[in-house]
Scaffold this motif. Sequence first.
Motif, short mmCIF file in Angstrom:
data_model
loop_
_atom_site.label_atom_id
_atom_site.label_comp_id
_atom_site.label_asym_id
_atom_site.label_seq_id
_atom_site.Cartn_x
_atom_site.Cartn_y
_atom_site.Cartn_z
N GLY A 183 0.82 -1.11 -0.16
CA GLY A 183 0.07 -0.02 0.03
C GLY A 183 0.84 1.18 0.05
N ALA A 184 0.26 2.42 0.53
CA ALA A 184 0.95 3.60 0.45
C ALA A 184 2.36 3.59 1.23
CB ALA A 184 0.01 4.70 1.31
N VAL A 185 2.33 3.04 2.35
CA VAL A 185 3.78 3.28 3.03
C VAL A 185 4.69 2.06 2.44
CG1 VAL A 185 5.01 2.89 5.36
CG2 VAL A 185 2.76 4.16 5.24
N GLY A 186 4.31 0.80 2.27
CA GLY A 186 4.97 -0.28 1.49
C GLY A 186 5.55 0.28 0.33
N VAL B 71 5.11 -7.95 -0.79
CA VAL B 71 3.79 -8.83 -0.56
C VAL B 71 2.67 -8.46 -0.39
CG1 VAL B 71 3.34 -11.05 0.69
CG2 VAL B 71 5.76 -10.38 0.23
N ASP B 72 1.70 -8.82 -1.12
CA ASP B 72 0.17 -7.90 -0.37
C ASP B 72 -0.73 -9.18 -0.55
OD1 ASP B 72 -0.76 -4.86 -0.01
OD2 ASP B 72 -2.56 -6.32 -0.53
N ILE B 73 -1.80 -8.97 0.10
CA ILE B 73 -2.85 -10.09 0.06
C ILE B 73 -3.95 -9.69 -1.04
CG2 ILE B 73 -4.45 -8.72 1.54
CD1 ILE B 73 -4.96 -11.23 3.33
N ILE C 269 7.10 -4.77 8.06
CA ILE C 269 5.78 -5.01 7.99
C ILE C 269 4.95 -3.77 7.97
CG2 ILE C 269 3.83 -6.19 9.38
CD1 ILE C 269 5.91 -8.02 10.47
N THR C 270 4.31 -3.72 6.79
CA THR C 270 3.54 -2.30 6.71
C THR C 270 1.99 -2.70 6.28
OG1 THR C 270 3.45 -2.03 4.34
CG2 THR C 270 5.49 -1.00 5.44
N SER C 271 1.85 -4.17 6.51
CA SER C 271 0.05 -4.55 6.07
C SER C 271 -0.75 -4.09 7.39
CB SER C 271 0.45 -6.13 5.94
OG SER C 271 1.14 -6.74 6.97
N GLY C 272 -1.78 -3.90 6.85
CA GLY C 272 -2.68 -3.70 7.92
C GLY C 272 -3.55 -2.23 7.49
N ILE C 273 -4.61 -1.93 8.18
CA ILE C 273 -5.27 -0.76 7.95
C ILE C 273 -4.65 0.65 8.58
CG2 ILE C 273 -7.37 -1.92 7.52
CD1 ILE C 273 -8.37 -0.85 10.18
N PRO C 274 -4.77 1.78 7.68
CA PRO C 274 -4.31 3.12 8.43
C PRO C 274 -5.52 3.81 9.29
CG PRO C 274 -4.58 3.08 5.86
CD PRO C 274 -5.19 1.67 6.45
N ILE D 75 -7.93 -5.09 14.26
CA ILE D 75 -7.87 -5.70 12.82
C ILE D 75 -6.13 -6.05 12.62
CG2 ILE D 75 -7.75 -5.35 10.13
CD1 ILE D 75 -10.39 -3.69 10.85
N ASN D 76 -5.35 -4.88 13.08
CA ASN D 76 -3.82 -5.15 12.71
C ASN D 76 -3.19 -6.07 13.50
OD1 ASN D 76 -4.42 -3.37 10.62
ND2 ASN D 76 -3.33 -1.60 11.58
N ALA D 77 -3.95 -6.54 14.62
CA ALA D 77 -2.89 -7.58 15.42
C ALA D 77 -3.07 -9.08 14.56
CB ALA D 77 -3.46 -7.72 16.76
N VAL E 273 8.86 -3.25 12.12
CA VAL E 273 7.44 -3.27 12.42
C VAL E 273 6.95 -1.70 12.02
CG1 VAL E 273 5.47 -3.72 13.83
CG2 VAL E 273 7.77 -4.96 14.01
N VAL E 274 6.01 -1.62 11.29
CA VAL E 274 5.64 -0.15 10.83
C VAL E 274 3.85 -0.16 11.27
CG1 VAL E 274 5.09 1.42 9.06
CG2 VAL E 274 7.12 -0.04 9.10
N SER E 275 3.24 -1.15 11.27
CA SER E 275 1.70 -1.33 11.26
C SER E 275 1.63 -0.61 12.64
CB SER E 275 1.27 -2.77 11.07
OG SER E 275 1.65 -3.29 9.83
N ASN E 276 0.21 0.06 12.75
CA ASN E 276 -0.11 0.54 13.92
C ASN E 276 -1.24 -0.03 14.76
OD1 ASN E 276 1.24 3.08 14.59
ND2 ASN E 276 0.60 4.06 12.66
N PRO E 277 -1.22 -0.03 16.17
CA PRO E 277 -0.19 0.90 16.96
C PRO E 277 0.95 0.20 17.12
CG PRO E 277 -2.03 -0.45 18.19
CD PRO E 277 -2.19 -0.92 16.71
N GLY F 117 10.85 -1.46 15.93
CA GLY F 117 9.79 -0.69 15.64
C GLY F 117 9.98 0.49 15.03
N MET F 118 9.46 1.07 13.90
CA MET F 118 9.75 2.37 13.20
C MET F 118 8.44 3.14 13.77
SD MET F 118 9.39 5.20 11.13
CE MET F 118 8.15 4.53 10.09
N GLY F 119 9.25 4.44 14.34
CA GLY F 119 8.13 5.48 14.88
C GLY F 119 9.18 6.75 15.35
N ALA G 94 6.63 6.62 23.23
CA ALA G 94 5.55 5.94 22.25
C ALA G 94 5.24 6.59 21.07
CB ALA G 94 4.20 5.87 23.15
N HIS G 95 4.95 5.72 20.31
CA HIS G 95 4.59 6.42 18.73
C HIS G 95 3.08 6.60 18.95
CE1 HIS G 95 4.55 7.51 14.51
NE2 HIS G 95 3.81 6.35 14.16
N SER G 96 2.61 7.46 19.65
CA SER G 96 1.20 7.88 19.88
C SER G 96 0.83 9.43 19.99
CB SER G 96 0.63 7.13 21.03
OG SER G 96 1.21 7.99 22.19
#
Length: 308
Positions: free
Chosen positions: A9-12, A31-33, A76-81, A94-96, A117-121, A142-144, A174-176
Amino acid sequence: MKVTVVGAGAVGASCAEYIAMKNFAAEVVLVDIKEGFAEGKAMDLMQTASLNGFDTKITGTTGDYSKTAGSKVAVITSGIPRKPGMTREELIGINAGIVKDVTENLVKHSPDVIIIVVSNPMDTMAYLVHKTSGLPKNQIIGMGGALDSARFKYRLAEALECPISDVDGMVIAAHSDTGMLPLMSKATRNGVPVTEFLSDEKRAYVEEETKVGGATLTKLLGTSAWYAPGAAVSVMVQAILCDHKKMIPCSLMLDGEYGESDICLGVPAIIGANGVEKIVEISLTDAEKEKFATAAKAVREVNGDLKF
Ligand SMILES: NC(=O)c1ccc[n+]([C@@H]2O[C@H](COP(=O)([O-])OP(=O)(O)OC[C@H]3O[C@@H](n4cnc5c(N)ncnc54)[C@H](O)[C@@H]3O)[C@@H](O)[C@H]2O)c1
Ligand SMILES: O=C(O)C[C@H](O)C(=O)O
């Protein structure tokens, strides 16, 4: 060396593009689904090779992890933003599941891989990768902080009305939206503490804008950012593949460092061929220590929602 990026996706895709443009990796596997999506992104990117002058080979696959075998690094950037108004923490449901599944597939084909690891949180997803991958802790990053520090420098330069290359600074914890800790006490312009140039009001503005940097962009774009995240990942991948031993704030499993254990939080670390070469413990003011501990408490609560 081979780099896998899961999630085209966008980040990957942005991260794959920056890695290719910097021309330090032999191969990037996307890789994507989504059927054909990674193959399409890879083909589009490869058609920029002669224009942008890189030799990195980019391929794509719909979920065939055998193509990722022997990767030195996997991102790992898979998951929803998130969407405007959401927090990153709301993505955990969803992302876990996605991150756990992807991690298992990656490790199966590349048992010595270093995972970014990029996917959030993100801090919680990095913790999940530790708990499910069986990899040594130096191989999960983890990238933050790299991204948040780039945003801190952008805001510092804006406030100082100077080029970004004049400023240096780092964001930890934290990346929050609430748990980031921009280290104003250590930020400099050409070696001079920025505290000598900026009023209390300006410093407070820079800190707040840094912390909500991702939310600000999400509101403007309708989804979260990708250029700076992609660039931040590419710097980390390059530090590993080229053994730069660069100091980068990353979300790492702590074992007593900064007074915390059994949690992934952003701390400065030396990143090189082994992944995390060393966690760097720097001095913090009492106020910074308190903010770090508060951020840890909040991340720990989110981690509590994980099911292994
Ligand atoms: N850590 C950070 O600093 C940072 C920065 C930006 C974005 N992010 C996070 O990164 C993630 C991706 O963001 P984006 O903007 O690229 O989203 P996106 O929707 O553009 O891309 C995500 C991709 O993941 C794919 N995907 C979903 N499940 C998959 C699976 N099981 N296997 C393989 N691929 C799968 C989707 O098909 C999609 O193409 C989000 O969780 C976002 O919050 C983190
Ligand atoms: O803000 C987000 O949700 C995405 C990412 O974590 C970011 O900081 O850009």
